[in-house]
Design a protein around this motif. Sequence first.
Motif, PDB file in Angstrom:
ATOM      1  N   ASN A 184     -19.685   7.856  -3.474  1.00  0.00           N
ATOM      2  CA  ASN A 184     -20.192   9.032  -4.196  1.00  0.00           C
ATOM      3  C   ASN A 184     -21.334   9.744  -3.475  1.00  0.00           C
ATOM      4  OD1 ASN A 184     -18.331   8.957  -6.343  1.00  0.00           O
ATOM      5  ND2 ASN A 184     -19.570   7.434  -7.427  1.00  0.00           N
ATOM      6  N   SER A 212     -22.751  12.532  -1.367  1.00  0.00           N
ATOM      7  CA  SER A 212     -22.136  13.859  -1.291  1.00  0.00           C
ATOM      8  C   SER A 212     -23.048  14.859  -0.611  1.00  0.00           C
ATOM      9  CB  SER A 212     -21.759  14.357  -2.692  1.00  0.00           C
ATOM     10  OG  SER A 212     -22.914  14.461  -3.514  1.00  0.00           O
ATOM     11  N   TYR A 218     -13.059   4.425   8.662  1.00  0.00           N
ATOM     12  CA  TYR A 218     -13.225   5.500   7.684  1.00  0.00           C
ATOM     13  C   TYR A 218     -12.257   5.351   6.517  1.00  0.00           C
ATOM     14  CZ  TYR A 218     -15.871   7.302  11.561  1.00  0.00           C
ATOM     15  OH  TYR A 218     -16.788   7.417  12.591  1.00  0.00           O
ATOM     16  N   SER A 271     -11.600   7.055   2.178  1.00  0.00           N
ATOM     17  CA  SER A 271     -11.173   8.252   1.459  1.00  0.00           C
ATOM     18  C   SER A 271     -12.361   9.135   1.116  1.00  0.00           C
ATOM     19  CB  SER A 271     -10.429   7.864   0.185  1.00  0.00           C
ATOM     20  OG  SER A 271      -9.213   7.223   0.490  1.00  0.00           O
ATOM     21  N   TYR A 272     -12.081  10.410   0.862  1.00  0.00           N
ATOM     22  CA  TYR A 272     -13.110  11.373   0.491  1.00  0.00           C
ATOM     23  C   TYR A 272     -12.488  12.460  -0.360  1.00  0.00           C
ATOM     24  CZ  TYR A 272     -11.029  13.938   4.417  1.00  0.00           C
ATOM     25  OH  TYR A 272     -10.157  14.568   5.259  1.00  0.00           O
ATOM     26  N   THR A 293      -8.174  15.178  -2.654  1.00  0.00           N
ATOM     27  CA  THR A 293      -8.585  13.901  -2.081  1.00  0.00           C
ATOM     28  C   THR A 293      -7.762  13.618  -0.835  1.00  0.00           C
ATOM     29  OG1 THR A 293      -7.052  12.651  -3.485  1.00  0.00           O
ATOM     30  CG2 THR A 293      -9.310  12.976  -4.310  1.00  0.00           C
ATOM     31  N   SER A 328      -7.688  10.880   2.971  1.00  0.00           N
ATOM     32  CA  SER A 328      -8.158   9.677   3.651  1.00  0.00           C
ATOM     33  C   SER A 328      -8.355   9.980   5.124  1.00  0.00           C
ATOM     34  CB  SER A 328      -7.168   8.520   3.494  1.00  0.00           C
ATOM     35  OG  SER A 328      -7.621   7.382   4.233  1.00  0.00           O
ATOM     36  N   ILE A 344     -18.444  17.829  -0.587  1.00  0.00           N
ATOM     37  CA  ILE A 344     -17.753  16.747   0.096  1.00  0.00           C
ATOM     38  C   ILE A 344     -18.325  15.435  -0.439  1.00  0.00           C
ATOM     39  CG2 ILE A 344     -17.106  15.785   2.334  1.00  0.00           C
ATOM     40  CD1 ILE A 344     -18.135  18.476   3.543  1.00  0.00           C
ATOM     41  N   ARG A 345     -17.456  14.544  -0.942  1.00  0.00           N
ATOM     42  CA  ARG A 345     -17.922  13.309  -1.590  1.00  0.00           C
ATOM     43  C   ARG A 345     -17.174  12.110  -1.024  1.00  0.00           C
ATOM     44  NH1 ARG A 345     -16.333  10.857  -6.569  1.00  0.00           N
ATOM     45  NH2 ARG A 345     -14.945  12.644  -6.925  1.00  0.00           N
ATOM     46  N   ASN A 346     -17.925  11.087  -0.668  1.00  0.00           N
ATOM     47  CA  ASN A 346     -17.317   9.875  -0.127  1.00  0.00           C
ATOM     48  C   ASN A 346     -16.723   9.034  -1.260  1.00  0.00           C
ATOM     49  OD1 ASN A 346     -16.599   7.884   1.752  1.00  0.00           O
ATOM     50  ND2 ASN A 346     -18.491   6.754   1.396  1.00  0.00           N
ATOM     51  N   SER A 392     -14.741   2.146   4.396  1.00  0.00           N
ATOM     52  CA  SER A 392     -15.451   2.942   3.387  1.00  0.00           C
ATOM     53  C   SER A 392     -16.324   4.050   3.955  1.00  0.00           C
ATOM     54  CB  SER A 392     -16.333   2.026   2.540  1.00  0.00           C
ATOM     55  OG  SER A 392     -17.288   1.356   3.350  1.00  0.00           O
ATOM     56  N   LEU A 428     -17.594   7.631   5.833  1.00  0.00           N
ATOM     57  CA  LEU A 428     -17.293   9.064   5.945  1.00  0.00           C
ATOM     58  C   LEU A 428     -18.272   9.658   6.934  1.00  0.00           C
ATOM     59  CD1 LEU A 428     -15.948  11.762   4.996  1.00  0.00           C
ATOM     60  CD2 LEU A 428     -17.745  11.881   3.238  1.00  0.00           C
TER      61      LEU A 428
END
Length: 288
Positions: free
Chosen positions: A64, A66, A86, A88-89, A99, A101, A129-131, A143, A145
Amino acid sequence: MPPYFPLNKSAVNFNVTIDDLIPVLNYTNPYDWQTPDPQSSALAAASTTNPWLEGTWHKTTVVNASVILNFEGPAIYIFGASGPQYGSYAVTVDDVQWTYSAHSATNASNPHLLYGNPNLSYGTHQLTIRNLGAAHPSDEGASALLLDYILTTIQLAPPGATVTNTTVDANHPAVTYTGGWTNKSNEDSRNGTSFHTEKHGGSASISFKGSAVYIFGDSVNDQGPYSVVLDNGPIQTYGSLGGGEGGSGRFYMKTQPTLKYFASNLDSSQHTITVTSNVSSTGLSFSE
Protein backbone atom coordinates in the motif's frame (compact mmCIF):
# COMPACT_ATOMS: atom_id res chain seq x y z
CA MET A 1 -16.77 14.21 -16.43
CA PRO A 2 -14.83 16.74 -18.56
CA PRO A 3 -15.43 16.69 -22.31
CA TYR A 4 -13.27 14.18 -24.13
CA PHE A 5 -10.52 15.75 -26.26
CA PRO A 6 -7.94 13.14 -27.34
CA LEU A 7 -4.35 13.98 -28.13
CA ASN A 8 -4.15 15.98 -31.36
CA LYS A 9 -1.00 14.67 -33.02
CA SER A 10 -0.98 17.63 -35.43
CA ALA A 11 -0.83 20.16 -32.61
CA VAL A 12 2.32 21.44 -30.91
CA ASN A 13 2.76 18.75 -28.26
CA PHE A 14 5.44 18.48 -25.60
CA ASN A 15 6.54 15.63 -23.36
CA VAL A 16 7.05 16.48 -19.67
CA THR A 17 9.36 14.04 -17.90
CA ILE A 18 8.87 13.74 -14.14
CA ASP A 19 11.80 12.07 -12.41
CA ASP A 20 11.22 10.10 -9.20
CA LEU A 21 12.84 12.79 -7.02
CA ILE A 22 10.84 15.72 -8.36
CA PRO A 23 8.70 17.38 -5.64
CA VAL A 24 5.49 17.38 -7.71
CA LEU A 25 5.29 13.67 -6.86
CA ASN A 26 3.54 13.11 -3.54
CA TYR A 27 4.85 10.01 -1.76
CA THR A 28 2.15 9.45 0.85
CA ASN A 29 4.77 8.11 3.28
CA PRO A 30 8.33 8.82 2.07
CA TYR A 31 9.75 6.50 4.75
CA ASP A 32 8.22 3.54 2.88
CA TRP A 33 10.58 4.09 -0.06
CA GLN A 34 14.29 3.67 -0.71
CA THR A 35 16.29 5.75 -3.18
CA PRO A 36 19.99 6.22 -3.96
CA ASP A 37 21.65 9.47 -2.97
CA PRO A 38 21.79 11.61 -6.15
CA GLN A 39 24.84 13.44 -4.78
CA SER A 40 26.91 10.31 -4.11
CA SER A 41 30.26 9.90 -5.87
CA ALA A 42 29.42 6.27 -6.64
CA LEU A 43 26.31 7.31 -8.54
CA ALA A 44 28.27 9.91 -10.49
CA ALA A 45 30.93 7.35 -11.38
CA ALA A 46 28.28 4.99 -12.77
CA SER A 47 26.49 7.70 -14.75
CA THR A 48 27.45 6.24 -18.13
CA THR A 49 26.17 2.74 -17.30
CA ASN A 50 23.27 3.55 -14.99
CA PRO A 51 20.00 2.85 -16.88
CA TRP A 52 17.80 5.00 -14.62
CA LEU A 53 16.82 8.58 -15.42
CA GLU A 54 19.32 10.88 -13.66
CA GLY A 55 20.61 7.76 -11.91
CA THR A 56 17.82 7.56 -9.31
CA TRP A 57 14.74 5.49 -8.56
CA HIS A 58 12.21 4.94 -5.76
CA LYS A 59 11.74 1.37 -4.56
CA THR A 60 9.43 -0.10 -1.92
CA THR A 61 8.39 -3.48 -0.52
CA VAL A 62 5.73 -1.96 1.73
CA VAL A 63 2.22 -3.02 0.77
CA ASN A 64 0.00 0.00 0.00
CA ALA A 65 2.96 2.38 -0.30
CA SER A 66 1.80 4.89 -2.89
CA VAL A 67 2.70 7.97 -4.88
CA ILE A 68 0.30 10.54 -6.35
CA LEU A 69 0.63 12.91 -9.30
CA ASN A 70 -1.85 15.55 -10.48
CA PHE A 71 -1.41 16.31 -14.17
CA GLU A 72 -3.11 17.79 -17.22
CA GLY A 73 -3.15 16.15 -20.59
CA PRO A 74 -4.45 13.20 -22.55
CA ALA A 75 -1.44 10.88 -22.16
CA ILE A 76 0.51 9.39 -19.23
CA TYR A 77 3.26 6.74 -19.09
CA ILE A 78 4.93 5.15 -16.03
CA PHE A 79 8.42 3.63 -16.20
CA GLY A 80 10.03 1.38 -13.60
CA ALA A 81 11.39 -2.16 -13.37
CA SER A 82 10.29 -5.73 -14.00
CA GLY A 83 12.03 -8.87 -12.76
CA PRO A 84 12.14 -11.67 -10.17
CA GLN A 85 12.01 -9.35 -7.13
CA TYR A 86 8.95 -7.36 -8.24
CA GLY A 87 5.29 -8.04 -7.48
CA SER A 88 1.89 -6.55 -8.22
CA TYR A 89 0.80 -2.91 -8.28
CA ALA A 90 -2.30 -0.84 -8.92
CA VAL A 91 -2.60 2.21 -11.15
CA THR A 92 -5.55 4.54 -10.60
CA VAL A 93 -6.39 7.43 -12.91
CA ASP A 94 -9.20 9.50 -11.45
CA ASP A 95 -11.71 6.84 -10.30
CA VAL A 96 -10.61 3.97 -12.55
CA GLN A 97 -8.14 1.37 -11.24
CA TRP A 98 -6.09 -1.24 -13.09
CA THR A 99 -3.89 -3.92 -11.51
CA TYR A 100 -0.72 -5.36 -13.02
CA SER A 101 2.27 -7.46 -12.08
CA ALA A 102 5.90 -6.48 -12.66
CA HIS A 103 7.06 -10.00 -11.83
CA SER A 104 9.01 -11.95 -14.43
CA ALA A 105 11.55 -14.76 -14.38
CA THR A 106 14.33 -12.49 -15.68
CA ASN A 107 15.04 -8.78 -15.38
CA ALA A 108 13.53 -6.77 -18.20
CA SER A 109 15.39 -4.00 -19.98
CA ASN A 110 15.35 -0.90 -17.82
CA PRO A 111 13.49 1.33 -17.62
CA HIS A 112 10.42 -0.85 -18.18
CA LEU A 113 7.00 0.50 -19.15
CA LEU A 114 4.67 -0.24 -16.22
CA TYR A 115 1.62 1.57 -17.58
CA GLY A 116 0.65 3.69 -20.55
CA ASN A 117 -2.54 5.49 -21.53
CA PRO A 118 -2.63 7.86 -24.53
CA ASN A 119 -6.42 8.15 -24.59
CA LEU A 120 -7.41 10.25 -21.58
CA SER A 121 -9.56 13.35 -21.83
CA TYR A 122 -7.68 16.62 -22.14
CA GLY A 123 -8.14 17.94 -18.61
CA THR A 124 -6.97 17.61 -15.02
CA HIS A 125 -6.34 14.07 -13.77
CA GLN A 126 -4.98 12.40 -10.65
CA LEU A 127 -2.66 9.42 -10.96
CA THR A 128 -1.99 7.04 -8.05
CA ILE A 129 0.53 4.20 -8.12
CA ARG A 130 0.15 1.73 -5.22
CA ASN A 131 2.26 -1.29 -4.33
CA LEU A 132 0.22 -4.48 -3.85
CA GLY A 133 3.17 -6.70 -2.94
CA ALA A 134 2.87 -10.42 -3.61
CA ALA A 135 -0.85 -10.15 -4.30
CA HIS A 136 -1.08 -13.07 -6.72
CA PRO A 137 0.43 -16.58 -6.82
CA SER A 138 2.17 -15.65 -10.05
CA ASP A 139 4.25 -13.10 -8.10
CA GLU A 140 6.00 -16.04 -6.38
CA GLY A 141 6.29 -14.13 -3.12
CA ALA A 142 8.02 -11.09 -4.66
CA SER A 143 6.77 -7.79 -3.23
CA ALA A 144 8.88 -4.91 -4.60
CA LEU A 145 7.84 -1.98 -6.78
CA LEU A 146 10.30 0.38 -8.45
CA LEU A 147 9.46 3.76 -10.01
CA ASP A 148 11.97 5.47 -12.29
CA TYR A 149 10.00 8.29 -13.94
CA ILE A 150 6.64 9.36 -15.34
CA LEU A 151 6.08 10.94 -18.74
CA THR A 152 3.02 12.99 -19.65
CA THR A 153 2.21 14.67 -22.97
CA ILE A 154 0.72 18.17 -23.03
CA GLN A 155 -0.52 20.37 -25.87
CA LEU A 156 1.14 23.78 -26.05
CA ALA A 157 -0.58 25.19 -29.12
CA PRO A 158 -2.97 24.27 -31.95
CA PRO A 159 -1.77 22.89 -35.31
CA GLY A 160 0.37 25.32 -37.31
CA ALA A 161 1.30 27.52 -34.36
CA THR A 162 4.84 28.58 -33.51
CA VAL A 163 5.94 28.13 -29.91
CA THR A 164 8.80 29.94 -28.20
CA ASN A 165 10.23 29.40 -24.73
CA THR A 166 11.01 32.27 -22.37
CA THR A 167 13.15 31.63 -19.29
CA VAL A 168 12.84 34.11 -16.43
CA ASP A 169 15.70 33.93 -13.94
CA ALA A 170 14.94 34.22 -10.23
CA ASN A 171 16.67 37.61 -10.04
CA HIS A 172 14.61 39.09 -12.90
CA PRO A 173 12.69 42.26 -11.88
CA ALA A 174 9.45 40.66 -13.12
CA VAL A 175 9.55 38.34 -10.08
CA THR A 176 8.06 39.96 -6.97
CA TYR A 177 9.25 38.67 -3.58
CA THR A 178 7.70 39.15 -0.14
CA GLY A 179 8.92 37.68 3.13
CA GLY A 180 12.68 37.80 3.53
CA TRP A 181 14.12 36.16 0.43
CA THR A 182 17.90 36.11 -0.03
CA ASN A 183 20.03 35.49 -3.10
CA LYS A 184 22.20 32.43 -2.37
CA SER A 185 25.13 31.14 -4.37
CA ASN A 186 24.48 27.76 -6.01
CA GLU A 187 26.81 26.70 -8.81
CA ASP A 188 24.23 24.18 -10.06
CA SER A 189 21.49 26.78 -10.52
CA ARG A 190 20.95 28.99 -13.52
CA ASN A 191 23.47 31.86 -13.44
CA GLY A 192 24.93 30.37 -10.24
CA THR A 193 22.30 31.71 -7.83
CA SER A 194 18.92 30.84 -6.33
CA PHE A 195 16.53 32.67 -4.04
CA HIS A 196 15.74 31.27 -0.59
CA THR A 197 13.39 32.16 2.25
CA GLU A 198 13.06 30.86 5.80
CA LYS A 199 9.90 32.79 6.58
CA HIS A 200 6.48 31.17 6.77
CA GLY A 201 4.33 32.86 4.14
CA GLY A 202 7.27 34.16 2.13
CA SER A 203 6.16 34.26 -1.49
CA ALA A 204 7.38 34.79 -5.05
CA SER A 205 5.01 35.93 -7.82
CA ILE A 206 5.19 36.60 -11.52
CA SER A 207 2.65 37.59 -14.19
CA PHE A 208 2.99 36.22 -17.72
CA LYS A 209 1.23 35.30 -20.95
CA GLY A 210 1.69 31.78 -22.25
CA SER A 211 0.12 28.36 -22.72
CA ALA A 212 2.32 26.64 -20.11
CA VAL A 213 4.46 27.51 -17.11
CA TYR A 214 7.24 25.64 -15.30
CA ILE A 215 8.98 26.49 -12.02
CA PHE A 216 12.39 25.06 -11.22
CA GLY A 217 14.39 25.08 -7.97
CA ASP A 218 16.66 22.91 -5.90
CA SER A 219 15.42 20.39 -3.33
CA VAL A 220 17.70 20.29 -0.31
CA ASN A 221 17.46 19.09 3.27
CA ASP A 222 16.60 22.44 4.86
CA GLN A 223 13.44 22.90 2.80
CA GLY A 224 9.82 22.14 3.61
CA PRO A 225 6.40 22.15 1.96
CA TYR A 226 5.33 24.94 -0.37
CA SER A 227 2.13 25.89 -2.13
CA VAL A 228 1.39 27.23 -5.60
CA VAL A 229 -1.60 29.28 -6.76
CA LEU A 230 -2.21 29.95 -10.46
CA ASP A 231 -4.61 32.83 -11.13
CA ASN A 232 -7.69 32.27 -8.97
CA GLY A 233 -7.30 28.50 -8.88
CA PRO A 234 -7.06 26.27 -5.82
CA ILE A 235 -4.02 26.13 -3.56
CA GLN A 236 -1.80 23.21 -4.53
CA THR A 237 0.64 21.99 -1.88
CA TYR A 238 3.85 20.08 -2.49
CA GLY A 239 6.64 18.63 -0.39
CA SER A 240 10.12 19.86 -1.19
CA LEU A 241 11.92 16.56 -0.82
CA GLY A 242 11.52 13.57 -3.03
CA GLY A 243 12.04 10.50 -0.88
CA GLY A 244 13.76 8.73 1.96
CA GLU A 245 16.28 6.02 2.67
CA GLY A 246 14.34 3.04 3.98
CA GLY A 247 12.76 4.78 6.95
CA SER A 248 16.04 6.11 8.34
CA GLY A 249 14.75 9.66 8.20
CA ARG A 250 17.46 10.84 5.83
CA PHE A 251 16.04 12.63 2.82
CA TYR A 252 18.26 13.07 -0.16
CA MET A 253 18.68 16.34 -1.96
CA LYS A 254 19.24 17.65 -5.46
CA THR A 255 21.04 20.95 -5.88
CA GLN A 256 20.45 20.93 -9.64
CA PRO A 257 17.26 22.67 -10.83
CA THR A 258 14.31 20.29 -10.51
CA LEU A 259 10.73 20.72 -11.60
CA LYS A 260 8.71 22.11 -8.68
CA TYR A 261 5.50 22.95 -10.57
CA PHE A 262 4.06 22.89 -14.07
CA ALA A 263 0.75 23.79 -15.68
CA SER A 264 -0.40 23.68 -19.29
CA ASN A 265 -3.45 24.26 -21.49
CA LEU A 266 -3.57 27.91 -20.40
CA ASP A 267 -5.54 30.48 -22.40
CA SER A 268 -4.07 33.58 -24.07
CA SER A 269 -4.88 36.00 -21.24
CA GLN A 270 -2.41 37.25 -18.63
CA HIS A 271 -1.77 34.86 -15.75
CA THR A 272 -0.27 35.26 -12.29
CA ILE A 273 1.47 32.49 -10.39
CA THR A 274 2.52 32.65 -6.73
CA VAL A 275 4.78 30.25 -4.82
CA THR A 276 4.56 30.40 -1.00
CA SER A 277 6.67 28.79 1.72
CA ASN A 278 4.37 26.89 4.11
CA VAL A 279 6.62 26.36 7.13
CA SER A 280 9.01 28.35 9.31
CA SER A 281 12.68 27.54 9.84
CA THR A 282 12.88 25.82 6.47
CA GLY A 283 13.56 27.09 3.03
CA LEU A 284 12.12 27.41 -0.42
CA SER A 285 14.34 28.19 -3.36
CA PHE A 286 13.18 29.57 -6.70
CA SER A 287 15.72 29.43 -9.46
CA GLU A 288 13.94 30.07 -12.78
